[in-house]
Design a protein around this motif. Structure first.
Motif, PDB file in Angstrom:
ATOM      1  N   GLN A 106       0.802  -1.225   0.000  1.00  0.00           N
ATOM      2  CA  GLN A 106       0.000   0.000   0.000  1.00  0.00           C
ATOM      3  C   GLN A 106       0.834   1.273   0.000  1.00  0.00           C
ATOM      4  N   TYR A 107       2.045   1.215   0.582  1.00  0.00           N
ATOM      5  CA  TYR A 107       2.792   2.460   0.816  1.00  0.00           C
ATOM      6  C   TYR A 107       4.224   2.400   0.301  1.00  0.00           C
ATOM      7  N   LYS A 108       4.456   1.616  -0.736  1.00  0.00           N
ATOM      8  CA  LYS A 108       5.824   1.479  -1.235  1.00  0.00           C
ATOM      9  C   LYS A 108       6.392   2.792  -1.767  1.00  0.00           C
ATOM     10  N   ASP A 109       5.532   3.763  -2.076  1.00  0.00           N
ATOM     11  CA  ASP A 109       6.010   5.049  -2.583  1.00  0.00           C
ATOM     12  C   ASP A 109       6.198   6.088  -1.481  1.00  0.00           C
ATOM     13  N   SER A 110       5.929   5.710  -0.236  1.00  0.00           N
ATOM     14  CA  SER A 110       6.107   6.634   0.886  1.00  0.00           C
ATOM     15  C   SER A 110       7.493   6.442   1.482  1.00  0.00           C
ATOM     16  N   GLU A 111       8.319   7.473   1.378  1.00  0.00           N
ATOM     17  CA  GLU A 111       9.682   7.384   1.915  1.00  0.00           C
ATOM     18  C   GLU A 111       9.669   7.135   3.415  1.00  0.00           C
ATOM     19  N   GLU A 112       8.771   7.819   4.129  1.00  0.00           N
ATOM     20  CA  GLU A 112       8.743   7.687   5.583  1.00  0.00           C
ATOM     21  C   GLU A 112       8.296   6.292   6.014  1.00  0.00           C
ATOM     22  N   VAL A 113       7.236   5.791   5.384  1.00  0.00           N
ATOM     23  CA  VAL A 113       6.746   4.459   5.749  1.00  0.00           C
ATOM     24  C   VAL A 113       7.788   3.391   5.423  1.00  0.00           C
ATOM     25  N   MET A 114       8.403   3.501   4.270  1.00  0.00           N
ATOM     26  CA  MET A 114       9.403   2.500   3.886  1.00  0.00           C
ATOM     27  C   MET A 114      10.639   2.572   4.772  1.00  0.00           C
ATOM     28  N   HIS A 115      10.902   3.744   5.319  1.00  0.00           N
ATOM     29  CA  HIS A 115      12.005   3.855   6.272  1.00  0.00           C
ATOM     30  C   HIS A 115      11.715   2.998   7.502  1.00  0.00           C
ATOM     31  N   VAL A 116      10.472   3.009   7.968  1.00  0.00           N
ATOM     32  CA  VAL A 116      10.077   2.166   9.097  1.00  0.00           C
ATOM     33  C   VAL A 116      10.163   0.691   8.718  1.00  0.00           C
ATOM     34  N   VAL A 117       9.635   0.349   7.551  1.00  0.00           N
ATOM     35  CA  VAL A 117       9.635  -1.046   7.092  1.00  0.00           C
ATOM     36  C   VAL A 117      11.058  -1.586   6.992  1.00  0.00           C
ATOM     37  N   ASN A 118      11.955  -0.815   6.371  1.00  0.00           N
ATOM     38  CA  ASN A 118      13.332  -1.277   6.206  1.00  0.00           C
ATOM     39  C   ASN A 118      14.042  -1.406   7.548  1.00  0.00           C
ATOM     40  N   PHE A 119      13.720  -0.514   8.482  1.00  0.00           N
ATOM     41  CA  PHE A 119      14.297  -0.609   9.822  1.00  0.00           C
ATOM     42  C   PHE A 119      13.889  -1.929  10.475  1.00  0.00           C
ATOM     43  N   ILE A 120      12.614  -2.294  10.367  1.00  0.00           N
ATOM     44  CA  ILE A 120      12.133  -3.529  10.980  1.00  0.00           C
ATOM     45  C   ILE A 120      12.747  -4.752  10.305  1.00  0.00           C
ATOM     46  N   LYS A 121      12.888  -4.694   8.999  1.00  0.00           N
ATOM     47  CA  LYS A 121      13.377  -5.852   8.248  1.00  0.00           C
ATOM     48  C   LYS A 121      14.872  -6.083   8.414  1.00  0.00           C
ATOM     49  N   ASN A 122      15.621  -5.029   8.766  1.00  0.00           N
ATOM     50  CA  ASN A 122      17.062  -5.190   8.943  1.00  0.00           C
ATOM     51  C   ASN A 122      17.354  -6.112  10.113  1.00  0.00           C
ATOM     52  N   ASP A 123      18.489  -6.800  10.009  1.00  0.00           N
ATOM     53  CA  ASP A 123      18.880  -7.711  11.087  1.00  0.00           C
ATOM     54  C   ASP A 123      19.065  -6.935  12.386  1.00  0.00           C
ATOM     55  N   SER A 124      18.631  -7.523  13.475  1.00  0.00           N
ATOM     56  CA  SER A 124      18.732  -6.870  14.774  1.00  0.00           C
ATOM     57  C   SER A 124      19.137  -7.880  15.829  1.00  0.00           C
ATOM     58  N   LYS A 125      19.924  -7.423  16.792  1.00  0.00           N
ATOM     59  CA  LYS A 125      20.290  -8.285  17.907  1.00  0.00           C
ATOM     60  C   LYS A 125      19.266  -8.228  19.040  1.00  0.00           C
ATOM     61  N   ARG A 126      18.324  -7.260  18.983  1.00  0.00           N
ATOM     62  CA  ARG A 126      17.440  -7.041  20.126  1.00  0.00           C
ATOM     63  C   ARG A 126      15.951  -7.118  19.795  1.00  0.00           C
ATOM     64  N   ASN A 127      15.560  -7.482  18.582  1.00  0.00           N
ATOM     65  CA  ASN A 127      14.165  -7.509  18.169  1.00  0.00           C
ATOM     66  C   ASN A 127      13.568  -6.084  18.192  1.00  0.00           C
ATOM     67  N   ILE A 128      12.277  -5.986  17.882  1.00  0.00           N
ATOM     68  CA  ILE A 128      11.619  -4.682  17.787  1.00  0.00           C
ATOM     69  C   ILE A 128      10.741  -4.464  19.019  1.00  0.00           C
ATOM     70  N   CYS A 129      10.796  -3.265  19.582  1.00  0.00           N
ATOM     71  CA  CYS A 129       9.920  -2.903  20.689  1.00  0.00           C
ATOM     72  C   CYS A 129       8.483  -2.831  20.174  1.00  0.00           C
ATOM     73  N   MET A 130       7.578  -3.556  20.823  1.00  0.00           N
ATOM     74  CA  MET A 130       6.189  -3.677  20.350  1.00  0.00           C
ATOM     75  C   MET A 130       5.232  -2.994  21.334  1.00  0.00           C
ATOM     76  N   PRO A 131       3.985  -2.735  20.892  1.00  0.00           N
ATOM     77  CA  PRO A 131       2.990  -2.186  21.822  1.00  0.00           C
ATOM     78  C   PRO A 131       2.668  -3.172  22.940  1.00  0.00           C
ATOM     79  N   LYS A 132       2.050  -2.664  23.988  1.00  0.00           N
ATOM     80  CA  LYS A 132       1.610  -3.472  25.111  1.00  0.00           C
ATOM     81  C   LYS A 132       0.186  -3.917  24.849  1.00  0.00           C
ATOM     82  N   TYR A 133      -0.033  -5.195  24.674  1.00  0.00           N
ATOM     83  CA  TYR A 133      -1.355  -5.710  24.352  1.00  0.00           C
ATOM     84  C   TYR A 133      -2.047  -6.239  25.599  1.00  0.00           C
ATOM     85  N   GLY A 134      -3.370  -6.122  25.600  1.00  0.00           N
ATOM     86  CA  GLY A 134      -4.133  -6.678  26.692  1.00  0.00           C
ATOM     87  C   GLY A 134      -4.332  -5.695  27.830  1.00  0.00           C
TER      88      GLY A 134
END
Length: 271
Positions: free
Chosen positions: A243-271
């Protein structure tokens, strides 16, 4: 013409490279391998040691310690460096350590940062431009902080965590996982609580870009969004890309998540 003001009660060791219009106040100690750029101002009681470079127009306030050996038992005296960029304001009692062999032997601070009282930046950290670290914010080793990030007072960042550009860490938060660009995290063990909307508006992001980020955030992280209740994060990412492949800002978030990480991604608090 070179004009250097060195107070008679300061110690500048032979071999230090001092630029033009540098001011070194009383009781400062500048080591033999230090390089100070033009218009650097060391107010007083500042210690600059090791292979440390401070670029022009940076101001350092009393009792800061820059470039002394890292707080890492694996460090065996190998060559390592600390690079501090231009126009930074480094307030009282700030400590910044150089790198270690295991992290590339370099700690690097960008330009135009504000580091308030008692900030600590450990070995092998890489800090972007225009950041703000509030009082006693603490970074463990190997942390990467993106441009325009804000680290709240008394917060602590776990080693190897990545803080994305324009992200905000709430005061007294403990960040153990990566923080997406534009995100806000809060909590004793911090969770993702939304987007840094105030920061985005202050930095003149367009309403359209902000709305796209809001929509993408819901797809990625809202467990109650229709048709995505049981979707994996990977499936949500693919939906955002479609849906947002042409959005520089959104793709910046997507690429950040997809990059290798030693600590995983901080997620919302559910429940």
């Amino acid at each position: 013409m070179t004009v250097v003001t060195i107070h008679p009660l300061a110690i500048v060791e032979e071999g230090a490279e001092i630029g033009n219009n540098v001011h070194i106040g009383p009781f400062c100690h500048v080591g033999p391998q230090v390089k100070l750029g033009d218009n650097v101002d060391l107010k007083s009681h500042v210690v600059v040691a090791g292979h440390t470079t401070i670029e022009e127009h940076t101001v350092v306030f009393p009792f800061a310690s820059l470039g002394h050996v890292p707080q890492d038992k694996k460090f065996q005296g190998e060559h390592s460096s600390l690079e501090i960029g231009k126009r930074n304001i480094i307030r009282e009692y700030v400590t910044i350590n150089p790198g270690t062999e295991g992290g590339g032997s370099l700690t690097k601070v960008g330009n135009d940062g504000l580091f308030m009282i008692g900030v600590h930046i450990a070995h092998d950290c890489h800090i972007g431009n225009h950041v703000i670290f509030a009082n006693h914010a603490t970074l463990a080793g190997h942390v990467h902080v993106g441009d325009h990030a804000i680290i709240g007072g008394l917060s602590a960042i776990h080693q190897f965590v990545r803080i994305g550009e324009h992200a905000m860490i709430g005061g007294m938060s403990g960040a153990e996982q990566d923080v997406i660009p534009y995100g806000v995290i809060v909590g004793e063990r911090a969770h993702l609580s939304g987007l840094n909307l105030i920061g985005l508006k202050r930095r003149n992001f367009s309403p359209g870009a902000i709305n796209q980020l809001r929509d993408a955030y819901k797809i990625l992280f809202d467990k109650n969004i229709k048709d995505f209740e049981n979707s994996t994060l990977l499936e949500r990412i693919e939906k955002v890309i479609s849906q947002y492949k042409d959005s520089e800002e959104v793709m910046h978030v997507v690429n950040f998540i997809k990059n290798d990480s030693k600590r995983n991604i901080c997620m919302p608090k559910y429940g």
